[in-house]
Design an enzyme around this catalytic site. Structure first.
Site, PDB file in Angstrom:
ATOM      1  N   ASP A   1     -46.939   7.267-124.888  1.00 27.99           N
ATOM      2  CA  ASP A   1     -46.859   6.857-123.487  1.00 27.99           C
ATOM      3  C   ASP A   1     -48.113   7.360-122.760  1.00 27.99           C
ATOM      4  O   ASP A   1     -48.470   8.533-122.878  1.00 27.99           O
ATOM      5  CB  ASP A   1     -45.591   7.507-122.890  1.00 27.99           C
ATOM      6  CG  ASP A   1     -45.216   6.963-121.538  1.00 27.99           C
ATOM      7  OD1 ASP A   1     -45.650   5.853-121.204  1.00 27.99           O
ATOM      8  OD2 ASP A   1     -44.461   7.660-120.814  1.00 27.99           O
TER       9      ASP A   1
ATOM     10  N   HIS B   1     -42.980   0.435-116.062  1.00 27.09           N
ATOM     11  CA  HIS B   1     -42.935   1.901-116.071  1.00 27.09           C
ATOM     12  C   HIS B   1     -42.140   2.389-114.868  1.00 27.09           C
ATOM     13  O   HIS B   1     -41.784   1.612-113.990  1.00 27.09           O
ATOM     14  CB  HIS B   1     -44.366   2.457-115.986  1.00 27.09           C
ATOM     15  CG  HIS B   1     -45.075   2.442-117.292  1.00 27.09           C
ATOM     16  ND1 HIS B   1     -45.499   3.583-117.910  1.00 27.09           N
ATOM     17  CD2 HIS B   1     -45.427   1.417-118.108  1.00 27.09           C
ATOM     18  CE1 HIS B   1     -46.091   3.268-119.054  1.00 27.09           C
ATOM     19  NE2 HIS B   1     -46.065   1.953-119.202  1.00 27.09           N
TER      20      HIS B   1
ATOM     21  N   SER C   1     -37.120  10.032-116.019  1.00 28.07           N
ATOM     22  CA  SER C   1     -36.504  10.945-115.032  1.00 28.07           C
ATOM     23  C   SER C   1     -34.982  10.982-115.139  1.00 28.07           C
ATOM     24  O   SER C   1     -34.376  12.047-114.987  1.00 28.07           O
ATOM     25  CB  SER C   1     -36.892  10.535-113.606  1.00 28.07           C
ATOM     26  OG  SER C   1     -38.282  10.675-113.420  1.00 28.07           O
TER      27      SER C   1
HETATM   28 ZN   LIG Z   1     -45.499   5.452-117.035  1.00 28.61          ZN
END
Ligand SMILES: [Zn+2]
Length: 333
Positions: A94, A232, A278
């Protein structure tokens, strides 16, 4: 040199093709620890979903790249042990920020890498992505590139403001780089604090952020029919987890994410990879805080990591089944 195929991993090519055609998205969950890996594998096996396990530069610094690669290898074997004969697990870098980092990952068992040159001038972003693609494709490793800038903070990636992807650039960019998928910016954002309360409207006591720019997404789809698009910064920051954290001694103010209905809508389009980090952090922290508050005498990490793992698994299953729609989508069960 370790090739991902020897580890039982797959690249993203086939799963993205099926996801775009089928109107669903593949989950891309970040992981840093064994418990996250176990929860991801348990959720993917239980729902019969392909899955992307992704590693950021920060994760490599925290856990060591060799250990993470071996966790991914273990993930394939673990999935088989849990009864999934043909798991489809991708090990993805990532936000790779240099050719050298991408090469190192390709040489060490990753089946997919992201090269993020989105903060560079347009021509430099193309040159960097093209160089990574040329190297990666020699080993059948797939490459995600990014056009447009997301706001927010994620490990070492941060930007104060977002710049939406310009649809007029996507054909030129994807053709000249040869990338396999394209991360775009349409209003998602990194981290658990995606929006300020001032940016949101209050609906039935809940702060609702501005909607994603679906008009831009549809324009991009028209320019690149069938081309895999990536979102994203797509955690939803569930209030339930935030409230648990705050109830048991945490202090998370104004944490606001992307409403799940919008991600569900995006999944039905050419968006075929949705990144969620998250929400896993929140699920883990909420379960640990609750456990330790209710059992102040516990000091064996297994006592609080077990409920943390359970809570993450529940969240992953919810995303797969109720938001992305990738359940039951393995090529062979
Ligand atoms: Zn990202």
């Amino acid at each position: 040199m370790v090739n991902y195929k020897d580890l039982g991993l797959v690249n993203t090519r086939e799963m993205f093709k099926r996801a775009v055609a089928g109107g669903y998205a593949i989950p891309a969950f970040n992981f840093n620890t064994m418990e996250q890996m176990q929860a991801i594998v348990m959720a993917a096996v239980e729902t019969k979903s392909p899955v992307i396990m992704q590693v950021s530069k920060g994760a490599r610094n925290y856990a060591n790249g060799t250990i993470l690669r071996n966790l991914a290898k273990g993930a394939v074997e673990y999935a088989k042990e849990l009864g999934c004969e043909h798991p489809e697990i991708v090990l993805h870098l990532d936000h790779g920020d240099s050719f050298e980092l991408c090469k190192e990952c390709i040489d060490n068992g990753f089946s997919s890498v992201m090269i993020d040159g989105s903060s560079l001038p347009y021509e430099e972003n193309i040159a960097l992505a093209k160089k990574v693609v040329e190297y990666a494709h020699q080993f059948d490793v797939t490459v995600e590139a990014e056009l447009g800038v997301l706001a927010g903070v994620e490990d070492e990636v941060s930007s104060a403001e977002s710049h939406y992807t310009k649809p007029e650039e996507v054909i030129d960019f994807s053709t000249r780089t040869g990338c396999d998928s394209l991360a775009i910016s349409i209003g998602t954002s990194h981290g658990a604090h995606k929006f300020t309360p001032e940016q949101c409207t209050l609906v039935n006591g809940v702060l609702v952020p501005p909607p994603l720019a679906f008009d831009i997404l549809h324009e991009i789809e028209k320019k690149l029919p069938g081309f895999p698009i990536v979102l994203h910064g797509s955690s939803s920051v569930p209030m339930e987890e935030v409230n648990t954290i705050n109830k048991y001694g945490g202090h998370l103010e104004a944490a606001i994410g992307i409403p799940e209905e919008q991600l569900r809508e995006a999944s039905k389009s050419a968006v075929c990879k949705i990144n969620i980090d998250s929400d896993s952090r929140l699920a883990m922290t909420a379960a640990i805080r609750k456990h330790l508050a209710e059992h102040p005498g516990d000091f064996d990490p297994r006592q609080y990591l077990k409920p943390a793992r359970e809570n993450m698994k529940k969240m992953y299953i919810h995303k797969i089944v109720n938001v992305l729609g990738s359940d039951g989508k393995l090529a062979q069960c």
